[in-house]
Each structure stands twice: as structure tokens, then as C-alpha cells.
Design a protein around this motif. Sequence first.
Motif, mmCIF file in Angstrom:
data_model
loop_
_atom_site.group_PDB
_atom_site.id
_atom_site.type_symbol
_atom_site.label_atom_id
_atom_site.label_comp_id
_atom_site.label_asym_id
_atom_site.label_seq_id
_atom_site.Cartn_x
_atom_site.Cartn_y
_atom_site.Cartn_z
ATOM 1 N N LYS A 1 40.659 36.052 43.081
ATOM 2 C CA LYS A 1 39.331 35.602 43.504
ATOM 3 C C LYS A 1 38.972 34.274 42.839
ATOM 4 O O LYS A 1 38.454 33.354 43.505
ATOM 5 C CB LYS A 1 38.301 36.663 43.136
ATOM 6 C CG LYS A 1 36.885 36.300 43.545
ATOM 7 C CD LYS A 1 35.902 37.396 43.140
ATOM 8 C CE LYS A 1 34.472 36.987 43.492
ATOM 9 N NZ LYS A 1 33.485 38.011 43.074
ATOM 10 N N ALA A 2 39.254 34.153 41.529
ATOM 11 C CA ALA A 2 38.952 32.910 40.811
ATOM 12 C C ALA A 2 39.795 31.766 41.351
ATOM 13 O O ALA A 2 39.325 30.621 41.457
ATOM 14 C CB ALA A 2 39.199 33.103 39.316
ATOM 15 N N ARG A 3 41.046 32.037 41.691
ATOM 16 C CA ARG A 3 41.913 30.985 42.232
ATOM 17 C C ARG A 3 41.404 30.487 43.586
ATOM 18 O O ARG A 3 41.405 29.272 43.861
ATOM 19 C CB ARG A 3 43.351 31.493 42.350
ATOM 20 C CG ARG A 3 44.350 30.411 42.740
ATOM 21 C CD ARG A 3 45.770 30.941 42.653
ATOM 22 N NE ARG A 3 45.997 31.986 43.639
ATOM 23 C CZ ARG A 3 46.298 31.743 44.923
ATOM 24 N NH1 ARG A 3 46.389 30.503 45.382
ATOM 25 N NH2 ARG A 3 46.514 32.757 45.751
ATOM 26 N N GLU A 4 40.944 31.390 44.419
ATOM 27 C CA GLU A 4 40.401 30.983 45.713
ATOM 28 C C GLU A 4 39.133 30.151 45.542
ATOM 29 O O GLU A 4 38.910 29.173 46.277
ATOM 30 C CB GLU A 4 40.101 32.232 46.551
ATOM 31 C CG GLU A 4 41.362 32.952 47.016
ATOM 32 C CD GLU A 4 41.062 34.252 47.734
ATOM 33 O OE1 GLU A 4 39.855 34.617 47.802
ATOM 34 O OE2 GLU A 4 42.015 34.914 48.209
ATOM 35 N N GLU B 1 40.204 30.375 34.599
ATOM 36 C CA GLU B 1 39.769 31.769 34.610
ATOM 37 C C GLU B 1 40.814 32.640 35.309
ATOM 38 O O GLU B 1 41.106 33.763 34.866
ATOM 39 C CB GLU B 1 38.425 31.884 35.329
ATOM 40 C CG GLU B 1 37.910 33.301 35.515
ATOM 41 C CD GLU B 1 37.576 34.019 34.211
ATOM 42 O OE1 GLU B 1 37.429 35.258 34.241
ATOM 43 O OE2 GLU B 1 37.478 33.338 33.158
ATOM 44 N N ALA B 2 41.391 32.125 36.369
ATOM 45 C CA ALA B 2 42.434 32.870 37.089
ATOM 46 C C ALA B 2 43.645 33.109 36.198
ATOM 47 O O ALA B 2 44.242 34.197 36.206
ATOM 48 C CB ALA B 2 42.845 32.099 38.344
ATOM 49 N N ILE B 3 44.012 32.091 35.409
ATOM 50 C CA ILE B 3 45.158 32.225 34.483
ATOM 51 C C ILE B 3 44.864 33.262 33.411
ATOM 52 O O ILE B 3 45.727 34.063 33.031
ATOM 53 C CB ILE B 3 45.499 30.854 33.868
ATOM 54 C CG1 ILE B 3 46.091 29.936 34.937
ATOM 55 C CG2 ILE B 3 46.465 31.009 32.692
ATOM 56 C CD1 ILE B 3 46.238 28.490 34.508
ATOM 57 N N LYS B 4 43.624 33.291 32.887
ATOM 58 C CA LYS B 4 43.255 34.277 31.875
ATOM 59 C C LYS B 4 43.354 35.699 32.439
ATOM 60 O O LYS B 4 43.765 36.619 31.736
ATOM 61 C CB LYS B 4 41.836 34.017 31.382
ATOM 62 C CG LYS B 4 41.689 32.792 30.500
ATOM 63 C CD LYS B 4 40.246 32.633 30.041
ATOM 64 C CE LYS B 4 40.074 31.427 29.137
ATOM 65 N NZ LYS B 4 38.663 31.248 28.717
ATOM 66 N N ARG B 5 42.962 35.837 33.692
ATOM 67 C CA ARG B 5 43.006 37.160 34.316
ATOM 68 C C ARG B 5 44.441 37.599 34.643
ATOM 69 O O ARG B 5 44.738 38.785 34.664
ATOM 70 C CB ARG B 5 42.167 37.155 35.599
ATOM 71 C CG ARG B 5 40.663 37.049 35.356
ATOM 72 C CD ARG B 5 40.134 38.316 34.729
ATOM 73 N NE ARG B 5 38.683 38.296 34.596
ATOM 74 C CZ ARG B 5 37.972 39.274 34.057
ATOM 75 N NH1 ARG B 5 38.587 40.359 33.587
ATOM 76 N NH2 ARG B 5 36.662 39.195 33.953
ATOM 77 N N ASN B 6 45.298 36.612 34.894
ATOM 78 C CA ASN B 6 46.702 36.928 35.211
ATOM 79 C C ASN B 6 47.555 35.709 34.860
ATOM 80 O O ASN B 6 47.748 34.816 35.681
ATOM 81 C CB ASN B 6 46.853 37.284 36.682
ATOM 82 C CG ASN B 6 48.278 37.706 37.027
ATOM 83 O OD1 ASN B 6 49.126 37.852 36.147
ATOM 84 N ND2 ASN B 6 48.556 37.903 38.305
ATOM 85 N N GLU B 7 48.058 35.696 33.655
ATOM 86 C CA GLU B 7 48.798 34.525 33.163
ATOM 87 C C GLU B 7 50.216 34.443 33.727
ATOM 88 O O GLU B 7 50.938 33.495 33.448
ATOM 89 C CB GLU B 7 48.863 34.539 31.634
ATOM 90 C CG GLU B 7 49.577 35.732 31.054
ATOM 91 C CD GLU B 7 49.651 35.723 29.545
ATOM 92 O OE1 GLU B 7 50.364 36.583 28.990
ATOM 93 O OE2 GLU B 7 49.009 34.867 28.914
#
Length: 536
Positions: free
Chosen positions: A349-352, A372-378
Motif C-alpha cells: 500500500k505504501a509503495r503504491e 515506509e514500504a521498505i520498513k514494512r517489507n525490506e
Amino acid sequence: ADEYKNLGNKAFSAKEYEEAIELFSKAIDLDPSNHVLYSNRSASYASLKKYDKALEDASKTVELKSDWAKGYNRKGAALHGLGKLDEARETYKEGLKIEPDNAQLKKALEDLEHADKYQSMDSQFKIFNDDALVRIAMNPKLRAYLDQPDFDNRVKEALMYILTGGTNFQTPQETEKPAEPEPKTRDVPEPEPEPEPETVEKSEEDLKKEEADKEKALGNDAYKKREFEKALRHYDKAWELDPTNVSILTNKAAVLFEQENYEECIKICEEAVDVGREHRADFKLIARAYGRIGNAYVKLNKLDEAIKYYGKSLAEHRTPEILTKSNEIKKLKVKLEKEAYYNPELSEKAREEGNELFKKNNFAGAVERYTEAIKRNENDPKSYSNRAACYTKLMAFQEALKDCETCIKLDPTFVKAYIRKAAVEFLKKEYSKCLETCRTATKYDTEKKHASEIQAQMRKCHESMYQSSDTPESAEEAIRKAASDPEIMKILQDPVMQQILQQSQDDPRAFREHLKNPTVAANIEKLMNAGVLRTS
């Protein structure tokens, strides 16, 4: 007061009596009701032959504790030193009434009687002039009489000797019988022998501390044998005897830690810190207590508290053990926080959201959402690749390259990451690296989806390389820059490349043949990019 007293004892043992007096005086200022301090200072004064001062302190000792035989011994010694033998005798006798078997008092009274004998003897000799006793002692026949019990009856013989001046003097015994063998001689005892310095007394508190140390040692032995309950009993007994010894508490905390009673372990260590601060304990002991608190919090999974107390421990005393534990817990905390924050759905969602901001040219906002997307899934390479594109737009080339490398590391076949990396290298005018990256991208673009984009980037790179060869930059400047590039210098020092470059000047057709070799072609491109080779 105890600290000054202990220092005073050490000074007394080293025969530094003036320093001992000063230290005992400081202790008395802090604890004026302690009879042992006056007793010890009295002994110090007596050792310096300051018997009047010694008598004052000894009298104070008896006043404070009249049932303590040692005080009477001190007072008697001071009176003896002042020559007041009768008063000294009575004082010793008073002490023996309290403690009849006191060896020091008995010995002191015996020495006093011996001294009194010679003092009375000296009073008899006052009928002679001042050097009478000396003249008697120097005569080989008379000096032995000084030790005989009937010496008083022989004073007349000594008088006859003095009156005759020592000329042709013979005793009546000598006229009647042969001379007896000459008796063994000895020195005349002094009339007022100086009392020997006496060792300082251990107070009741000192004795308790010694007992506490013994109990602590027993606790340590039990701990090593993992007899924890027994160890706790010994440590509790030691603490009752000496509630100032911080190491007793830290040892007890170690037992509680082994018993997995972590809350109580923390409580005991906090008490150890408070007691240590109050009694100015060694900073190493304070550090040990803080370290054990940190260990307990780790077991309780309170990592923030553990890091906090490890820091306090290191501030008191830096040890490799605590430093290593602190670093390990900090890494563990970061790892756990990442695991707790991990959420692939929220990452997508953050990446989009970042993609939408990128389309609106809000590159800084897009970077925030991609982060934020990287923090959620590095482990998602797409987020790194997209953020690299934003960094490129923001001219943050180093950050863009770093994200491209991370993306490629996560997925070596991610073609878009190679294309974006090549774009950054082109902007940095690293043309040879740009071409090499483009070739790698072509290798992994098996479906040729990005072929046109890769070819366009390579074409732009070649054009820029040829244009740079026509710039007015001097050959000397190009060589100077090349000399600082290890890769360029390695190519120039290669014997094969040297031969090819030499041949290119004489036979251009042969040079074109060499360019069919991919390795040679790559080296030539690097030299052209560096400005070492120029097209005509």
C-alpha cells in the motif's frame, strides 16, 4: 570515621605516628563517643613519648568505657611514662579487677615493679656524688654486685673504694680466700624504662566485618556448588554483620539471578547501588550492580531497560563483557522491532502511494512512502528500485546507487534496477561503467521487454564519449586524472594492451580487428572515457 580509623591503623603499623594521630583525630571529630579511637591515639602519643597527651586520651577512654581493661592499660602506660609509678600501679590493678587474666596488664605491672626497684635503689645512691654509680659499675670486682640481693650490705665496700680512690683496695673476703671467678657482667638497668608501644585494638565493628567476610566466603563456596539456598543464608548473615559491604549484595543478586528470581535480583542490586553511593564504594562494584540489573531486564524481555542499565554500568566502569552485551541487545532490539513492524500488505500500500506521488513529481514525498514500504517489507526489491528513481530525480546519486545495488542483491535478474543504475552512472559521466551495466541488463532481459530503453542508454553513452574526446581538455590533464584511477593505470600497464595501442597507430585495420575481442573493446572504451584515447 571507620575509613580514617583504618588509615590510622596502617600509619601506626608503619610507625608513622604523627600521621596516625592526625587520622585518629579526624575520626574522633566524626565519632567523638568511640572509645577505641581515643585508645589508639593514646598509643600513638605514647610511641612519641608525649605521655601527657597519651594520659588525656587514655583517661577519656576509661571515662567512655569503664569496663574495658584495655583502657586501663593505656592509662597505666601513660602514667608509667610520666614517672608516676604509684598511680600507674593502681591503674593496672583496677584493670585486673575487670579482667584478671589480661596478659598485657600482668606484664605491665611486672615491668612496673622491676622499674620501681631500681628507682628506690637510685635514691640510696644519692649520698654519693653524681658519678658514684658510674665508677662502681666500671670496677671489674664491684659491678657484679649490682645484681646480687645483698647489694645493700656491700655499699660500705663501695664507699671504702671511693674514699681510698681505688688504690690497693681489697675486700675482706679477698684477704681470707682466693679470688672467686669474675661474675658475668650486665648493663645497669635504667631507672624508668620506657613502655613498649602497643598495637592498636580492633573494635567490635572490625570484628564483625571479619566475621562477615567469612560468611561471604562460605556463601561463595555454596554458590559455586550451586547450593543456592545455602548461599543465600550465608549472604544474609554476612549482611547482618556488615551492612556496608556492597559485594555481599551483588553476590546475593547473582544467586537470585540463577534462581530466575529476576525482580528480586533487580531490587537487591538497586539497594547495592544506594549503599555503595552512601559509603563511597569502589565504582567497579557499582558497575557490577548495574550490569546485573541489565542482565535481569534482558531475561524479563525489557530490552530498553536493559540497554539503559548497561549504559549506566559502562559509565561507572567500562568492561568488554558489558560492552559486548549492550551491543548485542541493541542489535536484537532492532531486529525485533523490524519483525514486529513487518507487514507485506501495508508495504504494498505504501509503495503504491509512492507511485502516485512520483507521477505528480512529488519526489520527496514519494521517497518517504517508499521508505515506509521498505520498513514494512525490506525484502521487496521493487521498493528499492522505485526509491532509486526518486533519488535520481533529486540528484542524490550516491543514495540512488546504493538502492540499486540493494535491489540487485535481493534479485540479480531485476532488469529495471540495472537500467536505473546505468542512468545514474551516465549522469556521473562514468561512461564505461554505464555501458558495462547496460550489457548486464541486456543479459538478463531475456524477453527483450527493455531492449529499446537499454539501447537508447548505450547510444547516449557512446555519443557522450565521442563528444568528450573533442573537448579542448589538454592531454596532460587527462593523463593526470588517469594516473589517479587504478583501473585505468592497470590497463595502461598491461603489456598486451600496450602492444595493441602501439599497433593502432601504425595499422588502423589491425586495431579494428582487435576491437572484435570483447575484453579489448571494453578496455578501449574505458581509456576513451578517461580521455586517454581520443578519436581524430
